[in-house]
Design a protein around this motif. Structure first.
Motif, mmCIF file in Angstrom:
data_model
loop_
_atom_site.group_PDB
_atom_site.id
_atom_site.type_symbol
_atom_site.label_atom_id
_atom_site.label_comp_id
_atom_site.label_asym_id
_atom_site.label_seq_id
_atom_site.Cartn_x
_atom_site.Cartn_y
_atom_site.Cartn_z
ATOM 1 N N HIS A 147 0.836 -1.204 0.000
ATOM 2 C CA HIS A 147 0.000 0.000 0.000
ATOM 3 C C HIS A 147 0.871 1.254 0.000
ATOM 4 C CE1 HIS A 147 -3.977 1.914 1.665
ATOM 5 N NE2 HIS A 147 -3.376 2.693 0.788
ATOM 6 N N VAL A 148 1.829 1.292 0.933
ATOM 7 C CA VAL A 148 2.793 2.389 1.005
ATOM 8 C C VAL A 148 4.183 1.772 1.056
ATOM 9 C CG1 VAL A 148 3.628 4.382 2.314
ATOM 10 C CG2 VAL A 148 1.170 3.887 2.232
ATOM 11 N N SER A 149 5.042 2.186 0.136
ATOM 12 C CA SER A 149 6.391 1.620 0.076
ATOM 13 C C SER A 149 7.200 2.015 1.297
ATOM 14 C CB SER A 149 7.109 2.089 -1.191
ATOM 15 O OG SER A 149 8.487 1.775 -1.137
ATOM 16 N N ASN A 150 7.851 1.028 1.912
ATOM 17 C CA ASN A 150 8.676 1.308 3.085
ATOM 18 C C ASN A 150 10.025 1.906 2.722
ATOM 19 O OD1 ASN A 150 9.666 -1.269 2.054
ATOM 20 N ND2 ASN A 150 10.807 -1.435 3.974
ATOM 21 N N THR A 151 10.334 1.998 1.435
ATOM 22 C CA THR A 151 11.591 2.604 0.989
ATOM 23 C C THR A 151 11.355 3.914 0.251
ATOM 24 O OG1 THR A 151 12.733 0.483 0.832
ATOM 25 C CG2 THR A 151 13.621 2.280 -0.486
ATOM 26 N N GLY B 198 0.229 -9.544 14.409
ATOM 27 C CA GLY B 198 -0.121 -8.965 13.126
ATOM 28 C C GLY B 198 -1.546 -9.344 12.794
ATOM 29 N N VAL B 199 -2.024 -8.833 11.679
ATOM 30 C CA VAL B 199 -3.404 -9.064 11.273
ATOM 31 C C VAL B 199 -3.446 -9.478 9.811
ATOM 32 C CG1 VAL B 199 -5.670 -8.001 10.905
ATOM 33 C CG2 VAL B 199 -4.329 -7.412 12.940
ATOM 34 N N LEU B 200 -4.219 -10.505 9.534
ATOM 35 C CA LEU B 200 -4.607 -10.817 8.160
ATOM 36 C C LEU B 200 -6.110 -10.621 8.057
ATOM 37 C CD1 LEU B 200 -4.103 -11.860 5.276
ATOM 38 C CD2 LEU B 200 -4.564 -14.166 6.145
ATOM 39 N N TYR B 201 -6.508 -9.611 7.308
ATOM 40 C CA TYR B 201 -7.917 -9.463 6.962
ATOM 41 C C TYR B 201 -8.179 -10.267 5.701
ATOM 42 C CZ TYR B 201 -11.734 -7.629 4.161
ATOM 43 O OH TYR B 201 -12.838 -7.540 3.351
ATOM 44 N N ASP C 5 -11.218 -7.512 -12.379
ATOM 45 C CA ASP C 5 -11.686 -7.508 -13.771
ATOM 46 C C ASP C 5 -11.244 -8.763 -14.522
ATOM 47 O OD1 ASP C 5 -12.933 -5.091 -13.444
ATOM 48 O OD2 ASP C 5 -11.333 -3.901 -14.360
ATOM 49 N N HIS C 6 -10.146 -9.357 -14.054
ATOM 50 C CA HIS C 6 -9.604 -10.546 -14.728
ATOM 51 C C HIS C 6 -9.746 -11.800 -13.864
ATOM 52 C CE1 HIS C 6 -7.921 -8.402 -18.185
ATOM 53 N NE2 HIS C 6 -7.647 -7.426 -17.329
ATOM 54 N N GLY C 7 -10.595 -11.743 -12.851
ATOM 55 C CA GLY C 7 -10.849 -12.915 -12.034
ATOM 56 C C GLY C 7 -9.744 -13.267 -11.071
ATOM 57 N N ALA C 8 -8.839 -12.328 -10.798
ATOM 58 C CA ALA C 8 -7.729 -12.582 -9.881
ATOM 59 C C ALA C 8 -8.052 -12.051 -8.487
ATOM 60 C CB ALA C 8 -6.446 -11.924 -10.392
ATOM 61 N N LEU C 9 -7.343 -12.564 -7.498
ATOM 62 C CA LEU C 9 -7.448 -12.064 -6.141
ATOM 63 C C LEU C 9 -6.481 -10.913 -5.931
ATOM 64 C CD1 LEU C 9 -7.557 -15.426 -4.124
ATOM 65 C CD2 LEU C 9 -9.488 -13.982 -4.787
ATOM 66 N N SER C 10 -6.704 -10.154 -4.872
ATOM 67 C CA SER C 10 -5.774 -9.078 -4.532
ATOM 68 C C SER C 10 -5.385 -9.179 -3.063
ATOM 69 C CB SER C 10 -6.399 -7.707 -4.800
ATOM 70 O OG SER C 10 -7.480 -7.464 -3.925
ATOM 71 N N PHE C 11 -4.098 -8.973 -2.812
ATOM 72 C CA PHE C 11 -3.552 -8.933 -1.453
ATOM 73 C C PHE C 11 -2.805 -7.614 -1.313
ATOM 74 C CE2 PHE C 11 -0.073 -9.183 1.493
ATOM 75 C CZ PHE C 11 -0.583 -9.838 2.595
ATOM 76 N N GLU D 58 -13.698 -0.132 1.085
ATOM 77 C CA GLU D 58 -13.474 0.897 0.065
ATOM 78 C C GLU D 58 -12.364 0.490 -0.889
ATOM 79 O OE1 GLU D 58 -11.711 5.366 0.212
ATOM 80 O OE2 GLU D 58 -13.463 4.994 1.491
ATOM 81 N N ILE D 59 -11.295 -0.100 -0.350
ATOM 82 C CA ILE D 59 -10.196 -0.576 -1.198
ATOM 83 C C ILE D 59 -10.656 -1.754 -2.041
ATOM 84 C CG2 ILE D 59 -7.901 -1.665 -1.154
ATOM 85 C CD1 ILE D 59 -7.373 -0.007 1.394
ATOM 86 N N GLY D 60 -11.462 -2.610 -1.442
ATOM 87 C CA GLY D 60 -11.990 -3.759 -2.163
ATOM 88 C C GLY D 60 -11.094 -4.965 -2.176
ATOM 89 N N ALA D 61 -9.957 -4.903 -1.459
ATOM 90 C CA ALA D 61 -9.001 -6.007 -1.482
ATOM 91 C C ALA D 61 -9.605 -7.270 -0.892
ATOM 92 C CB ALA D 61 -7.736 -5.630 -0.711
ATOM 93 N N ASP D 62 -9.184 -8.399 -1.429
ATOM 94 C CA ASP D 62 -9.625 -9.684 -0.888
ATOM 95 C C ASP D 62 -8.917 -9.994 0.419
ATOM 96 O OD1 ASP D 62 -11.352 -10.542 -3.166
ATOM 97 O OD2 ASP D 62 -9.452 -10.377 -4.243
ATOM 98 N N PHE D 63 -7.651 -9.594 0.499
ATOM 99 C CA PHE D 63 -6.845 -9.799 1.704
ATOM 100 C C PHE D 63 -6.024 -8.542 1.960
ATOM 101 C CE2 PHE D 63 -7.455 -13.924 -0.306
ATOM 102 C CZ PHE D 63 -7.960 -14.684 0.737
ATOM 103 N N TYR D 64 -5.803 -8.250 3.243
ATOM 104 C CA TYR D 64 -5.056 -7.054 3.629
ATOM 105 C C TYR D 64 -4.349 -7.383 4.933
ATOM 106 C CZ TYR D 64 -4.169 -1.996 4.032
ATOM 107 O OH TYR D 64 -3.565 -0.759 4.087
ATOM 108 N N ALA D 65 -3.080 -6.968 5.071
ATOM 109 C CA ALA D 65 -2.294 -7.347 6.247
ATOM 110 C C ALA D 65 -1.556 -6.157 6.833
ATOM 111 C CB ALA D 65 -1.297 -8.446 5.888
ATOM 112 N N PHE D 66 -1.322 -6.214 8.154
ATOM 113 C CA PHE D 66 -0.548 -5.173 8.824
ATOM 114 C C PHE D 66 -0.049 -5.698 10.162
ATOM 115 C CE2 PHE D 66 -5.060 -4.592 9.534
ATOM 116 C CZ PHE D 66 -5.202 -4.337 10.883
ATOM 117 N N SER D 67 0.821 -4.906 10.823
ATOM 118 C CA SER D 67 1.498 -5.331 12.051
ATOM 119 C C SER D 67 1.216 -4.371 13.196
ATOM 120 C CB SER D 67 3.011 -5.403 11.838
ATOM 121 O OG SER D 67 3.348 -6.383 10.884
#
Length: 414
Positions: free
Chosen positions: A178-182, A240-243, A198-204, A220-229
């Motif tokens: 989401h935000v580059s750490n570098t 950590g969290v896996l949504y 749109d192409h039948g793929a998942l998003s993380f 709002e983002i619509g992601a299938d999976f989202y993670a943070f610490s």
């Protein structure tokens, strides 16, 4: 939020909740600018965890006695609070892990090893953290799936034309930071997610550098999976969290097994418990969950909009001061909506590790190295960079201390 509301942030009062910021070394007060690695933990979070250990320390979901009931309720309520924080549909969509890296591995092993094969494509970005890049690289090697990378342009932004080329009907999953750490780049994660769907793929989405400092709404983002610490958002380490969308998590098998995640066990077979517990075997991070709950409360009491505005203002100031030096190379986009609260840079003629050491002599704590983005640094043509990263308790005066330390580095390497 009005400018008046944003200005109401009392950094001095916030700093009083972090005794560690008052530490001195050789008579100089600590200037902590390594928040992208780990933020510090305010007193209310430490107190909440201490209360757990002092008052109701017990294992969860395993006992009928009072302490176990209290611990179980606190642990479950932590899931509820995190779900509310990111706008998930309940605790069933919130899995507690050790960190973002374990969240990524959970998905990669539970879904990737079972679903990917030759002809499938995993689409990453060139700015991915090793937590994503190495994990999907290894899964690709085991399954025969191709791993491709969306290019970055000269400004440190994603080349979205290239993204549209890679994310086609062969794409099985798009995994993006989401935000580059570098680079500090704030990526268009909603657009990437839409392309994937749109192409039948998942998003993380790797939100380790986003959830701590800006409002994040997974719907709002619509992601299938989202993670943070937790440890990057004023919370404890070790959690950590896996949504994940409930219907997707329901279909996944766990990749770690043991007690607490089962429904029925015989000598011949086992069946799994309900969400999210089927992904949380063994004794979970109970005290850490209590601390994470308190951290979320603490952040929302301040206001995520205000935290984002403050962090970006300090990062903008740092960027401008470093740019004015003339012999400093800065990486990533210019300050604005597409840049978060960190600045990676190099001082001409000084290796980043040497620079960080000199900064430490001035009690200024920055990061140096490749920041778990070696391939990105290879693309940038540098072996390492120094990184100053900011949080809600940092001030302009601390940036000034960073700039002052550059002069010492110049003199030593002149």
């Amino acid at each position: 939020m009005s400018q008046q509301d944003l200005e109401a942030l009392d950094v001095g009062a916030i700093r009083e909740e972090f005794p560690i910021l008052e530490r001195t070394f050789d008579g100089e007060q600590l200037v902590y600018l390594d928040n992208a690695a780990t933020t510090h933990t305010p007193d209310p979070v430490v107190d909440a965890m201490s209360e757990y250990y002092r008052e109701y320390n017990s294992n969860v979901h395993r006992g009928i006695h009072h302490l176990s009931q209290e611990a179980s309720i606190a642990y479950e309520e932590a899931h509820d609070r995190v779900a509310e924080f990111i706008n998930a549909d309940g605790r069933e969509e919130v899995v507690f892990t050790k960190n973002t890296t374990e969240s990524e591995n959970l998905l990669a092993y539970s879904w990737g090893l079972n679903e990917l094969g030759p002809g499938d494509r995993v689409v990453l970005t060139e700015m991915e953290h090793h937590a994503s890049l190495v994990t999907w690289q290894q899964i690709g090697q085991r399954t025969g799936a191709d791993v491709e990378y969306i290019r970055i342009d000269d400004t440190g932004r994603l080349d979205m034309d290239h993204a549209r080329e890679l994310i086609d009907d062969d794409a099985a999953i798009v995994s993006a930071v989401h935000v580059s750490n570098t680079l500090g780049t704030v990526n268009p994660v909603s657009e990437l997610t839409d392309l994937a769907h749109d192409h039948g793929a998942l998003s993380f989405i790797d939100g380790a550098q986003a959830v701590p400092n800006r409002p994040v709404d997974v719907k709002e983002i619509g992601a299938d999976f989202y993670a943070f610490s937790g440890h990057k958002m004023a919370g404890p380490t070790g959690i950590g969290v896996l949504y994940g969308k409930r219907e997707l998590l329901e279909d996944l098998d766990p990749y770690l097994y043991g007690g607490g995640m089962i429904r029925k066990v015989t000598f011949e077979e086992s069946t799994w418990g309900d969400l999210p517990w089927k992904f949380e075997p063994g004794t979970p991070p109970i005290a850490e969950a209590v601390g994470l709950h308190e951290a979320v409360d603490w952040l929302e009491d301040i206001g995520m909009d205000r935290i984002q505005a403050h962090e970006e203002e300090i990062a903008r100031y740092a960027y401008e001061q470093l740019e004015a030096e003339g012999d400093v190379e800065i990486y990533g986009p210019e300050p604005g909506p597409e840049r978060g609260g960190l600045v990676s840079f190099n001082l001409e003629g000084v290796h980043a590790h040497d620079l960080a050491s000199i900064m430490n002599d001035h009690t200024v704590a920055v990061r140096a190295g490749d920041h778990c983005t070696q391939p990105l640094h290879d693309k940038l043509g540098v072996p390492a960079s120094a990184r100053a990263s900011f949080y809600v308790y940092n001030t302009r005066e601390e940036v000034d201390a960073l700039i002052a330390a550059l002069d010492d580095a110049r003199q030593l390497f002149a």
